[in-house]
Design an enzyme around this catalytic site. Sequence first.
Site, PDB file in Angstrom:
ATOM      1  CE  LYS A 155      -4.065  -2.114   1.751  1.00 23.56           C
ATOM      2  NZ  LYS A 155      -4.233  -3.235   2.635  1.00 23.56           N
TER       3      LYS A 155
ATOM      4  CB  SER B 228      -6.514   4.412   0.032  1.00 27.35           C
ATOM      5  OG  SER B 228      -6.899   4.630   1.370  1.00 27.35           O
TER       6      SER B 228
ATOM      7  CG  HIS C 158      -3.991   2.830   1.881  1.00 31.70           C
ATOM      8  ND1 HIS C 158      -4.972   1.883   1.665  1.00 31.70           N
ATOM      9  CD2 HIS C 158      -3.236   2.870   0.762  1.00 31.70           C
ATOM     10  CE1 HIS C 158      -4.819   1.379   0.446  1.00 31.70           C
ATOM     11  NE2 HIS C 158      -3.777   1.958  -0.127  1.00 31.70           N
TER      12      HIS C 158
END
Length: 119
Positions: free
Chosen positions: A17, A86, A44
């Site tokens: 991420k 995200s 995230h």
Amino acid sequence: ANHHIIQTVFIDEGAHKYVLVSAIPPSSSQQQHFVYSKYGAPYHRNVAEFLVPQLESNGYSDIRILGGGRIYRDDVERKIKIFGYSYGFGRASHELSMGVVVKSGKFDGWDITWSNDGY
């Protein structure tokens, strides 16, 4: 205060991420962008929690998380792919993120691409 310059690009090997963050450095009024992708970050926000305190403690201001996604870094093929989104921060502008990575000079000669596919 003893301020350090925070590197604009930090990408761990593999698929992880990433977040795109903007901030204003202490000695400037010019906004800077940061692209950070971290191994072992389940969310995230874990990547943001790694970067944001570094910016804060070094005098950066107006810190904004602009979005997230994933970055795949392949050291054998010398490829970087920026994609996905995200849930927490929304989709980063992968095109902008790619520009930040290219401009950093850290991955000169690598094949760097982006797409809005995947998650």
